[in-house]
Design a protein around this motif. Structure first.
Motif, PDB file in Angstrom:
ATOM      1  N   HIS A 203      49.172  46.585  35.963  1.00 58.08           N
ATOM      2  CA  HIS A 203      48.572  45.453  34.800  1.00 58.08           C
ATOM      3  C   HIS A 203      48.952  44.358  34.608  1.00 58.08           C
ATOM      4  N   LEU A 207      49.520  40.005  34.961  1.00 60.06           N
ATOM      5  CA  LEU A 207      49.044  39.251  33.735  1.00 60.06           C
ATOM      6  C   LEU A 207      50.143  38.494  33.427  1.00 60.06           C
ATOM      7  N   ALA A 210      49.392  35.775  36.024  1.00 58.81           N
ATOM      8  CA  ALA A 210      48.222  34.752  36.254  1.00 58.81           C
ATOM      9  C   ALA A 210      48.767  33.567  34.983  1.00 58.81           C
ATOM     10  N   PHE A 277      43.894  39.871  28.850  1.00 61.20           N
ATOM     11  CA  PHE A 277      43.095  39.396  29.682  1.00 61.20           C
ATOM     12  C   PHE A 277      42.326  37.552  30.055  1.00 61.20           C
ATOM     13  N   ALA A 280      45.134  34.592  30.062  1.00 63.05           N
ATOM     14  CA  ALA A 280      45.170  34.973  31.367  1.00 63.05           C
ATOM     15  C   ALA A 280      44.695  34.430  32.285  1.00 63.05           C
ATOM     16  N   LEU A 282      40.987  35.361  32.188  1.00 61.37           N
ATOM     17  CA  LEU A 282      39.694  36.059  33.211  1.00 61.37           C
ATOM     18  C   LEU A 282      38.752  36.184  31.173  1.00 61.37           C
ATOM     19  N   THR A 312      41.923  44.630  35.638  1.00 61.55           N
ATOM     20  CA  THR A 312      43.084  44.024  36.594  1.00 61.55           C
ATOM     21  C   THR A 312      42.956  43.185  37.805  1.00 61.55           C
ATOM     22  N   ARG A 315      40.888  40.529  37.960  1.00 57.44           N
ATOM     23  CA  ARG A 315      42.080  39.768  38.218  1.00 57.44           C
ATOM     24  C   ARG A 315      42.725  39.477  39.838  1.00 57.44           C
ATOM     25  N   LYS A 316      43.277  39.969  39.819  1.00 54.49           N
ATOM     26  CA  LYS A 316      44.216  40.407  41.141  1.00 54.49           C
ATOM     27  C   LYS A 316      43.268  39.836  43.050  1.00 54.49           C
ATOM     28  N   ASP A 321      36.445  35.029  36.948  1.00 54.78           N
ATOM     29  CA  ASP A 321      36.840  34.144  35.925  1.00 54.78           C
ATOM     30  C   ASP A 321      36.157  35.296  34.755  1.00 54.78           C
ATOM     31  N   ASP A 340      31.837  42.921  38.265  1.00 50.87           N
ATOM     32  CA  ASP A 340      32.301  40.700  38.168  1.00 50.87           C
ATOM     33  C   ASP A 340      30.775  40.517  39.065  1.00 50.87           C
TER      34      ASP A 340
END
Length: 412
Positions: A203, A207, A210, A277, A280, A282, A312, A315-316, A321, A340
């Motif tokens: 996690h 971050l 990002a 997040f 970062a 998101l 996480t 995001r990865k 977004d 998402d």
């Protein structure tokens, strides 16, 4: 191997020597007892009796291999000795008594008493044929008692040996079970530690990565924002170190220095998690249904880690977004959904090693919940976890309770 074989040969040699010595002693005693003439006060040695005594006594050396055969031989010799006019005596019939004891030790109770009864009937019948008299004479009753005694003793010895063997087997089984349980607990603890470390490191590193990307982008676009991006990287790394410190502190032994006492994260820290997040890149919308209920620490931690790992992964790997977090409190369970809409830009998702999903499923199963993860029909990805408000049975505990009708009640 040679040493073991040598010890085995020595043990067999000692056993044969003891059998031979015991047979010789019985032979001498039976010959002496059969040669004494109590009414005439004489000692008369008759060779037919000596031969029968020798055959009956030395046949006992093979009693371990052929218990019934040796019993038949000794019983036949005892009958012949009585037909030759020798009075009943426990010493004269000692080979028969030893054979009955041997059968009782090596068989079961029913067989032992059947053999004892047959031997008694045969010996008493031979005595009646030699000296016709009443079956109720004291000597006949004595013969019945002496024949029953080795059967009773042999049955007791066999029962004692079986009991000791059962106790030793149970002790060995309990020892093996303890070792297996200890190994299982060690393996489970290793998996738990690996899962916690994965959630924390993955996690925060995601971050930091990002935020570092944002800082690189700001070098040309907004140089005045570089300091803010670096401060966010610093705060994220500090948070990672704090969580690692707490996790490692839990592994300390009781005699170690005082471990950190910071609380483990829970759903109360979700707003701060969403804010990290947001910084970062998101954006996460959060919706809550039902009345928030207090959770047990294990459930609270598992719920937080599932939310953390799900976001996480968005995001990865998803390149999105924006993500949505839904939390639905019901009477007995909490449903968490993270979804998402997939990539909204030129970002190409990178496949992960799969440990995150495995860890989330293990966390949910460890408290009696379930987790589903898969693509959405509309695009993107969704993770749905159903967790009990109170920790239930783990998968291992459910396996232990298989076959019981009240397993569900016991797991609540």
């Amino acid at each position: 191997m040679a040493v073991i074989n040598s010890r085995g040969r020595n043990a067999r040699a000692r056993t044969r020597a003891l059998d031979a010595s015991g047979s010789a002693v019985l032979f001498v005693l039976s010959v002496v007892a059969s040669s004494i003439q109590p009414h005439q006060h004489q000692f008369v040695l008759r060779w037919p009796i000596v031969v029968m005594a020798a055959v009956g006594c030395f046949a006992l050396m093979w009693r371990r291999r052929h218990p019934f055969g040796v019993l038949a031989v000794t019983l036949g010799c005892g009958v012949v000795i009585q037909l030759l006019g020798v009075r009943d005596s426990p010493l004269v019939t000692s080979p028969v008594l030893v054979s009955v004891y041997n059968v009782a030790v090596r068989t079961n109770r029913r067989t032992a008493w059947t053999v004892a009864a047959v031997a008694a009937v045969v010996l008493v019948s031979a005595a009646v044929l030699c000296t016709p008299a009443s079956w109720l004479e004291p000597e006949k009753a004595t013969m019945l008692a002496w024949t029953s005694l080795p059967a009773a003793v042999g049955d007791g010895v066999r029962s004692r040996r079986s009991y000791v063997a059962a106790v030793e087997e149970r002790a060995e089984h309990a020892e093996r079970t303890r070792e297996q349980e200890a190994q299982r607990r060690v393996a489970a603890e290793r998996v738990r530690i690996a899962r916690d470390l994965h959630d924390i490191v993955a996690h925060h590193i995601a971050l930091i990565n990002a935020q570092a990307g944002v800082a690189v982008h700001l070098v040309d676009q907004r140089p005045d924002r570089i300091l803010t991006a670096l401060e966010e990287i610093r705060d994220t790394s500090r948070s990672a170190l704090d969580e690692l410190r707490v996790t490692v502190g839990l592994l300390r032994q009781s005699d170690d220095p005082v471990a950190p006492r910071d609380p483990m994260p829970g759903l109360a820290q979700v707003p701060a998690l969403l804010a990290s997040f947001e910084r970062a890149g998101l954006s996460v919308s959060h919706a809550l249904r039902g009345t928030a209920a207090p959770l047990e620490p294990t459930v609270d931690l598992a719920a937080y880690r599932i939310v953390q790992e799900s976001l996480t992964n968005v995001r990865k790997h998803a390149g999105a977004d924006h993500a949505r977090l839904f939390m639905h409190y019901q009477r007995e369970r909490l449903t968490i959904t993270v979804e998402d809409d997939g990539s909204t830009g030129p970002h190409h998702p990178r496949p992960g090693a799969g440990h995150g999903l495995i860890g989330m499923r293990e966390r949910a199963a460890s408290i009696g919940g379930t987790l589903y993860a898969g693509p959405r029909a509309e695009g993107g990805y969704t993770v749905t976890a159903e967790l009990p408000l109170h920790a239930g049975c783990s998968s291992l505990e459910r396996e232990r309770r298989d076959g019981h009708d009240d397993s569900r009640a016991a797991c609540r």
